[in-house]
Design an enzyme around this catalytic site. Sequence first.
Site, short mmCIF file in Angstrom:
data_model
loop_
_atom_site.label_atom_id
_atom_site.label_comp_id
_atom_site.label_asym_id
_atom_site.label_seq_id
_atom_site.Cartn_x
_atom_site.Cartn_y
_atom_site.Cartn_z
N HIS A 239 0.85 -1.20 0.00
CA HIS A 239 0.00 0.00 0.00
C HIS A 239 0.88 1.24 0.00
O HIS A 239 1.92 1.26 0.66
CB HIS A 239 -0.87 -0.03 1.27
CG HIS A 239 -1.91 1.04 1.33
ND1 HIS A 239 -1.63 2.34 1.68
CD2 HIS A 239 -3.23 1.00 1.06
CE1 HIS A 239 -2.75 3.05 1.63
NE2 HIS A 239 -3.73 2.26 1.26
N CYS A 277 -3.74 2.65 -4.38
CA CYS A 277 -4.74 3.43 -3.64
C CYS A 277 -4.80 4.81 -4.29
O CYS A 277 -3.87 5.61 -4.17
CB CYS A 277 -4.35 3.53 -2.17
SG CYS A 277 -5.45 4.62 -1.25
N HIS A 304 -7.67 0.33 -4.07
CA HIS A 304 -8.47 1.15 -3.16
C HIS A 304 -8.91 2.35 -3.98
O HIS A 304 -8.06 3.12 -4.43
CB HIS A 304 -7.62 1.68 -2.01
CG HIS A 304 -7.26 0.65 -0.99
ND1 HIS A 304 -6.50 0.95 0.11
CD2 HIS A 304 -7.56 -0.65 -0.90
CE1 HIS A 304 -6.34 -0.14 0.85
NE2 HIS A 304 -6.97 -1.13 0.26
N ASP A 361 -12.82 2.83 -1.12
CA ASP A 361 -12.04 3.16 0.07
C ASP A 361 -12.66 4.37 0.76
O ASP A 361 -13.02 5.35 0.11
CB ASP A 361 -10.59 3.46 -0.35
CG ASP A 361 -9.65 3.41 0.84
OD1 ASP A 361 -10.05 2.87 1.89
OD2 ASP A 361 -8.52 3.90 0.71
N HIS A 362 -12.76 4.28 2.03
CA HIS A 362 -13.33 5.34 2.88
C HIS A 362 -14.66 5.81 2.31
O HIS A 362 -15.15 5.29 1.31
CB HIS A 362 -12.38 6.53 3.01
CG HIS A 362 -11.04 6.14 3.56
ND1 HIS A 362 -10.02 7.01 3.76
CD2 HIS A 362 -10.56 4.94 3.97
CE1 HIS A 362 -8.96 6.38 4.25
NE2 HIS A 362 -9.28 5.11 4.38
N TYR A 378 -14.78 4.80 7.71
CA TYR A 378 -15.44 3.57 7.25
C TYR A 378 -16.95 3.53 7.53
O TYR A 378 -17.47 2.54 8.03
CB TYR A 378 -14.73 2.35 7.85
CG TYR A 378 -13.36 2.15 7.22
CD1 TYR A 378 -13.22 1.39 6.06
CD2 TYR A 378 -12.24 2.79 7.73
CE1 TYR A 378 -11.98 1.24 5.45
CE2 TYR A 378 -11.00 2.65 7.12
CZ TYR A 378 -10.88 1.87 5.99
OH TYR A 378 -9.65 1.74 5.38
C1 DNO Z 1 -6.59 3.26 5.51
C2 DNO Z 1 -5.96 2.10 4.93
C3 DNO Z 1 -4.58 1.80 5.44
C4 DNO Z 1 -4.09 0.49 4.85
C5 DNO Z 1 -2.71 0.11 5.22
C6 DNO Z 1 -2.27 -1.08 4.39
O1 DNO Z 1 -7.74 3.44 5.42
O2 DNO Z 1 -5.99 2.18 3.55
O3 DNO Z 1 -4.63 1.67 6.82
O4 DNO Z 1 -4.90 -0.54 5.31
O5 DNO Z 1 -1.83 1.14 5.05
O6 DNO Z 1 -1.22 -1.71 5.00
#
Ligand code: DNO
Length: 406
Positions: A239, A277, A304, A361-362, A378
């Site tokens: 990530h 991401c 993500h 994501d989020h 989340y």
């Molecule tokens: C946040 C996430 C990060 C992710 C880590 C992966 O929302 O995208 O915490 O899980 O960095 O190791």
Amino acid sequence: MRQTWRWFGPVDITSVDDMMQCGVEGVVSALHHVPVGEVWTPDEIAKRQSEIATASGDRESGLKWEVVESLVVTEDVKQQNGAVREHLANYRTSLENLARAGIEVVCYNFMPVIDWTRTDLAYRLGHGGTCMRYDHIDFAVFDIHLLERPGARGEHAHATVEAAAERFAGMSDDDKTALTRNIVAGLPGANEHLTLDEARERVAAYGDMTHETLRQHLVDFLAEVVPTAERLGIRLCCHPDDPPFPLMGLPRVMSTEADYAAVMKAVDSPANGITLCSGSLGARADNDLPGMIRRLGRRIHFLHLRNVALDDPSLPGGSFHESEHLGGHVDMVAVVAEIVREEQRRKAEGRSDHQIPMRPDHGQDILDDLNRRAQPGYPTIGRMRGLAELRGIMSAFEHEGVGLPG
Ligand code: DNO
């Protein structure tokens, strides 16, 4: 794309039933309760699998644990000291146990001390909902006045130091506690929850480690675990740094396309891959997301998808907030188009991993999210909105009557 969803386990206020109703196809999870560095045992893995497979009333959910996020890399491994050998051995054992349980995609990150960082967890938006924000003046307040990191003042721009001093002077004790907690106490999924003193010790432990040394430690880590992953059919995926620039004087080594290209080349195996991401990388205006997917796409094992609005795109290391999935600085339609192209290439090559797991994501806290106090970042409804919007684009591009642009 495979439509997945992050689930923090039974403590998550989004239930397995909720995931089913959101149209989720697969689940992303981790054993957050197992201390960092210890082995994930077959029993604990099986327990989480069965929690995911079971909806209310003991019905089958039809969902499976498909992606691990994250199998955490310890500080000892990042610094190559202390229990590094034992932690690496445990990492390999956990990979063995996960492979035996049928899980193939494993995400991790290599950020020193703290995982993702925001300064405000409930930034009020014009529409009345809230989102997460990173404000670079607030971060300087933390670094200079709360963490009191030696040398911090000299590392921020003069104007930032002055703005931070002024802001700090106007902060109440509650404001200071909240800012500290947001940064060091750990956001969801963070490896550990630190006090201010622990954070000071951890930062100091890096001494004056350079970017080159930390990158070499990442490459050394991969050299230790990738052969195991390759043998097991596991796809590791790193990530990016979030945000993608150094914080607290510590190097960050997965922030740009050049960083990824170097690490992919250094350990040249399909088992050494990328978690792309769009929100983390998108916090730098100089990261060309569609281009990164075109050039590095073969090694992307997990996605993500989220978006960010940058206060000042010309300022590297500047402030941003998490916008709607299709709003903000990242051209999400172009990103999705490139991913669909990559999937089509894989399909033509007969790759069994042609469908890449993606999670919305989020999400912004909207509607009933505002009363439910989900894990920061989340919320159920905000994420479901993101997934629905992304699904719309994907379905159009994958539809034979519409197809990809150009
Ligand atoms: C946040 C996430 C990060 C992710 C880590 C992966 O929302 O995208 O915490 O899980 O960095 O190791």
